[in-house]
Design an enzyme around this catalytic site. Structure first.
Site, PDB file in Angstrom:
ATOM      1  N   GLY A 138       0.614  -1.219  -0.188  1.00 30.96           N
ATOM      2  CA  GLY A 138      -0.170   0.169  -0.095  1.00 30.96           C
ATOM      3  C   GLY A 138       1.007   1.425   0.214  1.00 30.96           C
TER       4      GLY A 138
ATOM      5  N   ASP B 199      15.741  -8.420   6.553  1.00 27.67           N
ATOM      6  CA  ASP B 199      15.005  -7.819   7.710  1.00 27.67           C
ATOM      7  C   ASP B 199      15.224  -6.231   7.549  1.00 27.67           C
ATOM      8  OD1 ASP B 199      14.748  -6.985  10.161  1.00 27.67           O
ATOM      9  OD2 ASP B 199      16.520  -7.999  11.161  1.00 27.67           O
TER      10      ASP B 199
ATOM     11  N   ASP C  34       6.728   1.146   7.900  1.00 25.38           N
ATOM     12  CA  ASP C  34       5.479   0.958   8.598  1.00 25.38           C
ATOM     13  C   ASP C  34       5.450  -0.562   9.351  1.00 25.38           C
ATOM     14  OD1 ASP C  34       2.834   1.043   8.959  1.00 25.38           O
ATOM     15  OD2 ASP C  34       2.039   0.174   7.138  1.00 25.38           O
TER      16      ASP C  34
ATOM     17  N   LYS D 124       4.013   2.442  16.069  1.00 27.11           N
ATOM     18  CA  LYS D 124       3.012   1.778  16.599  1.00 27.11           C
ATOM     19  C   LYS D 124       3.015   2.225  18.160  1.00 27.11           C
ATOM     20  CE  LYS D 124       2.858   0.194  12.781  1.00 27.11           C
ATOM     21  NZ  LYS D 124       1.903   0.346  11.517  1.00 27.11           N
TER      22      LYS D 124
END
Ligand SMILES: C[S@@+](CC[C@H](N)C(=O)[O-])C[C@H]1O[C@@H](n2cnc3c(N)ncnc32)[C@H](O)[C@@H]1O
Length: 359
Positions: free
Chosen positions: A227, A263, A280, A309
């Site tokens: 996205g 990673d 993200d 987050k």
């Protein structure tokens, strides 16, 4: 009673309150938060009435994290007559005109919650006669004017409203502070809306040109299903999409995307550097902020847009700690930059950060 009113995502009242307490104190103004969990807003009555206008001028929504909108409230009416709500509102707006002059628009708003939505239809209808009455009384410009103050009437139920104003340099231009976007049907995930909202609302036109140059290079850490990469490809950037997951075929077919199943914490850009780093990955906010700092300080990327987050508790403190560390590192490295952090409408339990290096 003079108070600041902040709209926020339901569930983020405590974080908004903590931020208002810090942001007002930084500007030499003091008050206390009044809030209800999951109400979608926080009131912040001020001890000194005269601080209200100073804050309206100096505390911009764009420079805050959790408030979607900030309103300088001069009066709350809590027993409006259902037959005539307009007269008392007119009186309050007359008083407001003494402070700010003529307003360019009136917005009738409600909290972005299930309870608030019960008021949506009423607010949509009520704004029509209210606007007419305000224009008739010489309190609003004949045509809507975005570069003038706006009047906000915020209903918490059918007979209670808070009335205040916002100034053009400080307010969020979107009604209710919500920038809605249409989901592009060919995008691989709804996450695309988070990056689109950040690009559209957190960067100015000049920064957008600087950061999202057609033909420029970007790295997307935690890219799958794609996205965010989609937004960059739409802007004709070359993207190194880093993730062990599956990336949308439609993106690979553009010829602009390379997929690296690696990673994100150890990946380094193919050609030594990129214009833009986006990230993200679902990880601890301090870990992500440190990684972003590494890339920016080592000049692996000029600019960055990333999500942090949020934990369940002490979300404001966590964010401030992570961003303070990043800011300190950039300053020590003598990098001049503009950093913004916002809890966007399309964010859930996360915030979005933009770091744009000065030219
Ligand atoms: C929220 S999703 C990203 C959604 C994506 N931005 C989009 O718009 O489609 C988080 C992604 O981070 C990836 N991820 C988590 N830890 C990672 C790591 N250490 N390195 C690379 N990718 C990682 C996961 O595999 C997952 O696909």
């Amino acid at each position: 009673m003079a108070e600041l009113l902040a709209y926020c995502r339901a569930g983020y009242e405590n974080d908004t309150a903590a931020e208002l307490t810090a942001a007002t104190a930084q500007r030499g103004a003091y008050g206390y938060p009044v809030l209800q969990s999951d109400s979608g807003y926080v009131s912040f009555p001020l001890y000194q009435q005269e601080d209200l206008h100073t804050l309206a001028n100096t505390l911009a929504v764009a420079d805050t994290i959790f408030p979607r909108q900030l309103i300088a409230v001069t009066q709350t009416h809590d027993a409006l007559d259902k037959q005539d709500r307009i007269t008392p509102i007119l009186e309050t707006v007359r008083d407001i005109k003494e402070i700010i002059g003529m307003s360019g628009n009136v917005l009738v708003e409600y909290a972005d919650t299930e309870d608030g939505k019960q008021l949506a239809k009423f607010c949509r209808k009520f704004v029509v006669p209210l606007r007419q009455a305000l224009r008739g009384a010489g309190l609003l410009t004949k045509k809507e004017s975005d570069n003038k103050p706006f009047i906000h009437v915020f209903f918490t139920d059918f007979d209670t409203c808070k009335i205040g104003y916002s100034l053009p340099q400080s307010r969020n231009p979107a009604p209710m502070g919500i920038h809605r976007l249409k989901f592009p049907s060919d995008a691989p995930s709804r996450s695309t809306l988070k990056l689109e909202e950040a690009i559209v609302t957190m960067l100015d036109a000049h920064q957008r040109e600087q950061v999202l140059r057609a033909g420029g290079r970007a790295v997307d850490l935690g890219a799958c299903p794609g996205g965010w990469t989609y937004q960059l490809v739409q802007r004709e950037m070359y993207v190194e999409a880093v993730d062990n997951g599956l990336i949308a075929d439609s993106l690979m077919k553009t010829g602009l995307v390379g997929h690296f199943a690696e990673d994100g914490f150890t990946y380094r850009p193919e050609y030594g550097r990129v214009d833009l780093l986006v990230c993200d990955m679902i990880e601890q906010p301090d870990r992500v902020a440190r990684l972003m700092g590494d890339w920016l300080v080592k000049q692996l990327a000029d600019h960055a847009i990333f999500n942090l987050k949020l934990p369940m508790k002490k979300r404001y403190d966590t964010v401030v700690d992570a961003l303070t560390l990043l800011t300190q590192r950039m300053t020590q490295a003598k990098i001049a930059f503009n950093l913004r952090a916002r809890h966007l409408y399309h964010d859930r339990d996360e915030i979005t950060v933009t770091v744009v290096r000065h030219e």
